[in-house]
Each structure stands twice: as C-alpha cells, then as structure tokens.
Design an enzyme around this catalytic site. Structure first.
Site, mmCIF file in Angstrom:
data_model
loop_
_atom_site.group_PDB
_atom_site.id
_atom_site.type_symbol
_atom_site.label_atom_id
_atom_site.label_comp_id
_atom_site.label_asym_id
_atom_site.label_seq_id
_atom_site.Cartn_x
_atom_site.Cartn_y
_atom_site.Cartn_z
ATOM 1 C CB THR A 17 19.323 -14.236 -23.759
ATOM 2 O OG1 THR A 17 20.844 -13.640 -23.443
ATOM 3 C CG2 THR A 17 18.442 -12.980 -24.238
ATOM 4 C CG LEU A 54 16.940 -15.321 -28.047
ATOM 5 C CD1 LEU A 54 15.900 -15.237 -27.246
ATOM 6 C CD2 LEU A 54 17.562 -13.528 -28.356
ATOM 7 C CG ASP A 55 23.956 -14.857 -26.231
ATOM 8 O OD1 ASP A 55 24.396 -15.327 -27.253
ATOM 9 O OD2 ASP A 55 24.462 -13.614 -25.642
ATOM 10 C CE LYS A 56 23.219 -23.206 -20.675
ATOM 11 N NZ LYS A 56 24.501 -24.324 -20.043
#
Length: 327
Positions: free
Chosen positions: A141, A137-139
């Site tokens: 998110t 997951l993105d930082k």
C-alpha cells in the site's frame, strides 16, 4: 547514543488523595500512562527523592522527579535509503511510502524497512518505541504516514488514533461496478483457518468501520474513496472483499485474476501486470501534537494506479460505452 530525561514537578494540593501513578500521569502528560507506570516500577520516577509504589496516595505539596536515561534501539540498524518526506518539523514527519516497502523489521525483513530509513534520517527517533511510527501501511500500500520525532509527540498522536480524531482517507480501485457509496461496519479478527489473513469475525473480531464513496465508475471496476474510523490490520481490503468488491491486484483477498470480458488489450496488460492491491493513503489530517494546529496533507496517486485508471477510461471509450460516470 543515549538520551537523558530530567523533569521535576510539585504535586498540587487539589490532587491530594489521588494515587501516585494517576498524579504522575497528570503532571507528565507528555508521556503515556503505561510508560509512567513502568518508570515508577523501575524506580526512576520518585516522590521527594524516594521510590514510591504506584498505588500509594499523595497529600499534595510533594515533589515528583524523573531522571532516566533512554538507550537507543540497538537491535534496529539505521540505513541510508530514499525517503519521500512530505513535511517535517522538530516534532513530526510526514512520509509518502512507496509500494514494496515494509514498515517494521520482522522475520525475513530485518533491514531495508521504513523504520531503518527513519532511524538514519532522524537519529533522535532511536529513543522512541518503533522509531516513532504510530500507524502502519501494508507493504504494497502506498501513501501518507505520520512519524513522531519525540516521546511527547508520539503519546499525543497515539491518543488521536485511539480517539479516532485523526483523519485518514484512501483511494482504491475495486473489482465490480458499485451502484453507490456506503459504510461497512463489521468486526475484524484473525482468519480462523489462515493465520496470515484477517477476516470479518462477528464473535471474536474487533470493531471496524469503513466509509466509502464512488469517485468514478467503469465497465467492470470502480474508483472509490474511503475513510477509516478504525485502523484494523488489512481493514479496507477485508471490508471491500466482504461486500464482494475486492481490490484490484489483491491476491490475498481478491482471489485469482479474472480478466473482464471484451476488454481492450491495453487494459488486459495493465491488469495482468498490476501485482499489488490498488490502494493508496491519499489524505492525512491531524492536530499537531505540540502546537495544536490542525494540519492536513494530500498526495497524488502513484504512477501505477494512474496508468490503470487511464486504461480503464480508454477501455470505456473504445468499447463504445458511455463515458465513465463521475460522482
């Protein structure tokens, strides 16, 4: 600390005439084809005690043996950190990632990552590539991620991702009022002019499919639920921006903050201080890599998204508009 793997199997006669690497992949199905091939080339996976070339054909009846010592990943440090573990057994772990936590160590983020926390919580993952992390997951998110605690579990989970059988559902708050749900089927690749971004790239992009449906509609925003068929970098953020409904708080794909006309001071404050993309991995479902049991988990929206939704609802009421629409 190192881990030793010792296995042995006899080649069935009905596999006679097949290549060594193909037979080994069949016999040791807990491990990926690429890992099997690397072990053959390293000489730790043998036929009747002898080093054998991957393409050499076997007759059947031979003994294939594996004896390897896997060293821990020394370059990544185990660190004691808060880790929200939703579920855990001997093979997998489900974690709820908070906003602001980087998944993998990289330049500028060598420690304090999810991987560092996993290595401390489950030291056995030191012997697995990327400490068992099979998707990311993105930082900024939030939400659910699955981590493999054994090589066999990792191999199976990666296969589920590739076969698109693992279910991943997200919730997000987008800018703009949608009239209905739909599907975005547009290839995604590296942005041609900005290496830090992704973009819809019809020629050089990889296939990417995002399904979305409406949960609740407001004056200037929409609460949506999304399901991924693929897992491209920044996929939801890129696809929603592409159809002109970028996510709230996403400066990379949503541009500068533009305050809606005639919105309440409370909503203005929430929007102004929402400094990340409003995206949450809410639901995860998969086949347990060892037992085969179908399992699913669902986690509540984080506090910041809940507060933003409350402000959006309140703004509807205070403005004299009809109640927000539910779907």
């Amino acid at each position: 600390m190192a881990e030793r793997i010792v296995k042995e199997a006899q080649v069935p006669f009905d596999l006679g005439g097949s290549r060594f690497d193909q037979i080994a992949t069949e016999l040791f199905s807990d491990y990926s084809r690429s890992r099997i091939q690397s072990w053959i080339k390293e000489g730790v996976l043998k036929v009747d005690g002898k080093i054998t070339k991957p393409k050499e054909k076997l007759f059947g009846g031979e003994t294939v043996s594996l004896d390897i010592v896997i060293e821990a990943q020394e370059d990544h440090e185990a660190q004691e950190m808060d880790l929200d573990v939703v579920y855990e057994d001997d093979d997998i772990m489900i974690v709820n990632k908070p906003a602001g936590l980087v998944v993998h160590p990289a330049v500028g983020n060598r420690d304090g990552t999810l991987m560092n926390a996993i290595l401390h919580h489950a030291p056995e993952t030191a012997h697995i590539p990327r400490a068992g992390i099979v998707h990311r997951l993105d930082k900024e998110t939030t939400g659910l991620m699955v981590v493999a605690k054994t090589l066999a579990a990792q191999t199976d989970l990666v296969a589920q991702l590739q076969e698109r059988s693992m279910g991943r559902e997200y919730e997000a708050i987008s800018i703009g009022v949608m009239t209905g749900g739909g599907v975005v089927d547009e290839p995604i690749g590296r942005h041609p002019h900005n290496r830090q971004k992704q973009a819809v790239e019809p020629v050089n992009g990889k296939d990417a499919v995002t399904h979305y449906r409406l949960v609740e509609r407001f004056k200037n925003h929409t609460h949506i639920r999304l399901k991924l068929e693929t897992g491209r970098t920044h996929q939801i953020r890129v696809h929603m921006a592409f159809i002109q409904y970028p996510l709230v708080g996403d400066p990379q794909y949503g541009g500068r903050l533009k305050m809606p006309k005639a919105c309440s001071p409370e909503l203005q404050d929430e929007l102004r201080h929402f400094r990340r993309q409003a995206l949450h991995a809410k639901k995860l479902e998969l086949s347990h890599p060892i037992t085969g049991e179908w399992m699913q988990w669902e986690i509540d929206l984080p506090e910041d998204m809940q507060k933003l939704l409350e402000a959006l609802k309140k703004d509807m009421v205070e403005s004299g508009s009809n109640d927000s629409e539910y779907f």
